[in-house]
Design a protein around this motif. Sequence first.
Motif, PDB file in Angstrom:
ATOM      1  N   MET A   1      32.881 149.352  -5.314  1.00  0.00           N
ATOM      2  CA  MET A   1      33.070 148.421  -4.229  1.00  0.00           C
ATOM      3  C   MET A   1      33.382 149.201  -2.954  1.00  0.00           C
ATOM      4  SD  MET A   1      35.675 145.271  -4.258  1.00  0.00           S
ATOM      5  CE  MET A   1      36.395 144.747  -2.761  1.00  0.00           C
ATOM      6  N   THR A   2      32.634 148.930  -1.883  1.00  0.00           N
ATOM      7  CA  THR A   2      32.869 149.643  -0.632  1.00  0.00           C
ATOM      8  C   THR A   2      34.003 148.979   0.146  1.00  0.00           C
ATOM      9  OG1 THR A   2      31.237 148.312   0.544  1.00  0.00           O
ATOM     10  CG2 THR A   2      30.461 150.364  -0.434  1.00  0.00           C
ATOM     11  N   SER A   3      34.752 149.814   0.838  1.00  0.00           N
ATOM     12  CA  SER A   3      35.876 149.290   1.617  1.00  0.00           C
ATOM     13  C   SER A   3      35.369 148.719   2.940  1.00  0.00           C
ATOM     14  CB  SER A   3      36.894 150.391   1.880  1.00  0.00           C
ATOM     15  OG  SER A   3      36.366 151.339   2.781  1.00  0.00           O
ATOM     16  N   ILE A   4      36.229 147.976   3.586  1.00  0.00           N
ATOM     17  CA  ILE A   4      35.873 147.400   4.881  1.00  0.00           C
ATOM     18  C   ILE A   4      35.601 148.517   5.879  1.00  0.00           C
ATOM     19  CG2 ILE A   4      36.760 146.054   6.820  1.00  0.00           C
ATOM     20  CD1 ILE A   4      38.281 144.350   4.794  1.00  0.00           C
ATOM     21  N   ARG A   5      36.409 149.570   5.816  1.00  0.00           N
ATOM     22  CA  ARG A   5      36.232 150.689   6.746  1.00  0.00           C
ATOM     23  C   ARG A   5      34.851 151.318   6.583  1.00  0.00           C
ATOM     24  NH1 ARG A   5      39.731 156.270   7.142  1.00  0.00           N
ATOM     25  NH2 ARG A   5      38.475 157.176   8.774  1.00  0.00           N
ATOM     26  N   GLU A   6      34.447 151.557   5.346  1.00  0.00           N
ATOM     27  CA  GLU A   6      33.137 152.157   5.098  1.00  0.00           C
ATOM     28  C   GLU A   6      32.014 151.255   5.590  1.00  0.00           C
ATOM     29  OE1 GLU A   6      33.229 152.824   0.921  1.00  0.00           O
ATOM     30  OE2 GLU A   6      34.396 154.659   1.084  1.00  0.00           O
ATOM     31  N   THR A   7      32.160 149.964   5.359  1.00  0.00           N
ATOM     32  CA  THR A   7      31.149 149.009   5.803  1.00  0.00           C
ATOM     33  C   THR A   7      31.062 148.989   7.327  1.00  0.00           C
ATOM     34  OG1 THR A   7      31.575 147.645   3.858  1.00  0.00           O
ATOM     35  CG2 THR A   7      30.409 146.608   5.687  1.00  0.00           C
ATOM     36  N   LEU A   8      32.212 148.958   7.998  1.00  0.00           N
ATOM     37  CA  LEU A   8      32.207 148.959   9.457  1.00  0.00           C
ATOM     38  C   LEU A   8      31.638 150.254  10.019  1.00  0.00           C
ATOM     39  CD1 LEU A   8      35.647 147.269  10.233  1.00  0.00           C
ATOM     40  CD2 LEU A   8      33.364 146.284  10.504  1.00  0.00           C
ATOM     41  N   GLU A   9      31.985 151.389   9.416  1.00  0.00           N
ATOM     42  CA  GLU A   9      31.446 152.672   9.876  1.00  0.00           C
ATOM     43  C   GLU A   9      29.935 152.728   9.696  1.00  0.00           C
ATOM     44  OE1 GLU A   9      33.481 155.812   7.885  1.00  0.00           O
ATOM     45  OE2 GLU A   9      35.291 155.598   9.105  1.00  0.00           O
ATOM     46  N   GLU A  10      29.466 152.192   8.599  1.00  0.00           N
ATOM     47  CA  GLU A  10      28.030 152.212   8.315  1.00  0.00           C
ATOM     48  C   GLU A  10      27.251 151.377   9.331  1.00  0.00           C
ATOM     49  OE1 GLU A  10      25.184 150.600   4.759  1.00  0.00           O
ATOM     50  OE2 GLU A  10      27.068 151.555   4.201  1.00  0.00           O
ATOM     51  N   HIS A  11      27.852 150.300   9.796  1.00  0.00           N
ATOM     52  CA  HIS A  11      27.165 149.384  10.712  1.00  0.00           C
ATOM     53  C   HIS A  11      27.729 149.447  12.129  1.00  0.00           C
ATOM     54  CE1 HIS A  11      25.068 147.699   7.312  1.00  0.00           C
ATOM     55  NE2 HIS A  11      26.229 147.509   6.690  1.00  0.00           N
ATOM     56  N   GLN A  12      28.421 150.513  12.478  1.00  0.00           N
ATOM     57  CA  GLN A  12      29.123 150.610  13.755  1.00  0.00           C
ATOM     58  C   GLN A  12      28.188 150.455  14.954  1.00  0.00           C
ATOM     59  OE1 GLN A  12      31.221 154.289  14.201  1.00  0.00           O
ATOM     60  NE2 GLN A  12      32.382 153.597  15.950  1.00  0.00           N
ATOM     61  N   VAL A  13      27.063 151.121  14.960  1.00  0.00           N
ATOM     62  CA  VAL A  13      26.141 151.053  16.094  1.00  0.00           C
ATOM     63  C   VAL A  13      25.606 149.636  16.261  1.00  0.00           C
ATOM     64  CG1 VAL A  13      23.947 151.889  17.011  1.00  0.00           C
ATOM     65  CG2 VAL A  13      25.527 153.480  15.918  1.00  0.00           C
ATOM     66  N   GLY A  14      25.228 149.005  15.169  1.00  0.00           N
ATOM     67  CA  GLY A  14      24.725 147.640  15.235  1.00  0.00           C
ATOM     68  C   GLY A  14      25.775 146.653  15.724  1.00  0.00           C
ATOM     69  N   ILE A  15      27.010 146.858  15.295  1.00  0.00           N
ATOM     70  CA  ILE A  15      28.106 145.985  15.728  1.00  0.00           C
ATOM     71  C   ILE A  15      28.320 146.130  17.231  1.00  0.00           C
ATOM     72  CG2 ILE A  15      30.597 145.601  15.575  1.00  0.00           C
ATOM     73  CD1 ILE A  15      30.333 146.395  12.574  1.00  0.00           C
ATOM     74  N   TYR A  16      28.359 147.363  17.721  1.00  0.00           N
ATOM     75  CA  TYR A  16      28.530 147.583  19.159  1.00  0.00           C
ATOM     76  C   TYR A  16      27.366 146.993  19.943  1.00  0.00           C
ATOM     77  CZ  TYR A  16      32.461 150.821  18.461  1.00  0.00           C
ATOM     78  OH  TYR A  16      33.667 151.383  18.145  1.00  0.00           O
ATOM     79  N   PHE A  17      26.148 147.195  19.456  1.00  0.00           N
ATOM     80  CA  PHE A  17      24.968 146.668  20.145  1.00  0.00           C
ATOM     81  C   PHE A  17      25.028 145.145  20.228  1.00  0.00           C
ATOM     82  CE2 PHE A  17      20.589 145.065  20.154  1.00  0.00           C
ATOM     83  CZ  PHE A  17      20.128 145.660  21.326  1.00  0.00           C
ATOM     84  N   CYS A  18      25.354 144.499  19.122  1.00  0.00           N
ATOM     85  CA  CYS A  18      25.455 143.033  19.118  1.00  0.00           C
ATOM     86  C   CYS A  18      26.566 142.556  20.051  1.00  0.00           C
ATOM     87  CB  CYS A  18      25.703 142.517  17.704  1.00  0.00           C
ATOM     88  SG  CYS A  18      24.276 142.680  16.631  1.00  0.00           S
ATOM     89  N   ALA A  19      27.670 143.282  20.099  1.00  0.00           N
ATOM     90  CA  ALA A  19      28.771 142.908  20.990  1.00  0.00           C
ATOM     91  C   ALA A  19      28.342 142.996  22.448  1.00  0.00           C
ATOM     92  CB  ALA A  19      29.982 143.797  20.734  1.00  0.00           C
ATOM     93  N   VAL A  20      27.596 144.031  22.798  1.00  0.00           N
ATOM     94  CA  VAL A  20      27.123 144.194  24.176  1.00  0.00           C
ATOM     95  C   VAL A  20      26.133 143.093  24.529  1.00  0.00           C
ATOM     96  CG1 VAL A  20      25.768 145.685  25.704  1.00  0.00           C
ATOM     97  CG2 VAL A  20      27.580 146.659  24.306  1.00  0.00           C
ATOM     98  N   VAL A  21      25.213 142.792  23.621  1.00  0.00           N
ATOM     99  CA  VAL A  21      24.232 141.730  23.873  1.00  0.00           C
ATOM    100  C   VAL A  21      24.932 140.383  24.014  1.00  0.00           C
ATOM    101  CG1 VAL A  21      22.302 140.445  22.856  1.00  0.00           C
ATOM    102  CG2 VAL A  21      22.305 142.938  22.810  1.00  0.00           C
ATOM    103  N   LEU A  22      25.880 140.102  23.145  1.00  0.00           N
ATOM    104  CA  LEU A  22      26.624 138.845  23.208  1.00  0.00           C
ATOM    105  C   LEU A  22      27.419 138.736  24.507  1.00  0.00           C
ATOM    106  CD1 LEU A  22      27.466 136.256  21.709  1.00  0.00           C
ATOM    107  CD2 LEU A  22      29.351 137.567  20.748  1.00  0.00           C
ATOM    108  N   ALA A  23      28.079 139.810  24.900  1.00  0.00           N
ATOM    109  CA  ALA A  23      28.866 139.799  26.136  1.00  0.00           C
ATOM    110  C   ALA A  23      27.977 139.631  27.362  1.00  0.00           C
ATOM    111  CB  ALA A  23      29.676 141.086  26.247  1.00  0.00           C
ATOM    112  N   THR A  24      26.847 140.302  27.366  1.00  0.00           N
ATOM    113  CA  THR A  24      25.914 140.167  28.485  1.00  0.00           C
ATOM    114  C   THR A  24      25.390 138.746  28.579  1.00  0.00           C
ATOM    115  OG1 THR A  24      25.278 142.485  28.252  1.00  0.00           O
ATOM    116  CG2 THR A  24      23.782 141.066  29.503  1.00  0.00           C
ATOM    117  N   SER A  25      25.016 138.183  27.446  1.00  0.00           N
ATOM    118  CA  SER A  25      24.524 136.799  27.427  1.00  0.00           C
ATOM    119  C   SER A  25      25.592 135.832  27.918  1.00  0.00           C
ATOM    120  CB  SER A  25      24.088 136.404  26.015  1.00  0.00           C
ATOM    121  OG  SER A  25      23.070 137.251  25.564  1.00  0.00           O
TER     122      SER A  25
END
Length: 78
Positions: A1-25
Amino acid sequence: MTSIRETLEEHQVGIYFCAVVLATSAALLIPGTSVLEFGINAALALMLFVTFLQVPLAELRRALTRVKSSSHSAELPS
């Protein structure tokens, strides 16, 4: 079972990108969002802090020591 930290690190770039797109919108579509501008610096500081939490300080110290020692050896006359 992967930890939350590992999952967030694995998807960090996508999370930041989505946050920027959401904030811009939100900034373009919702009137009056300029009053939230003060939160940008706080959010950037938090993201920077979280990023640096992943840097192992002991390894950073060793790396800086190596840089210092290698620069001193370069200064010695032959």
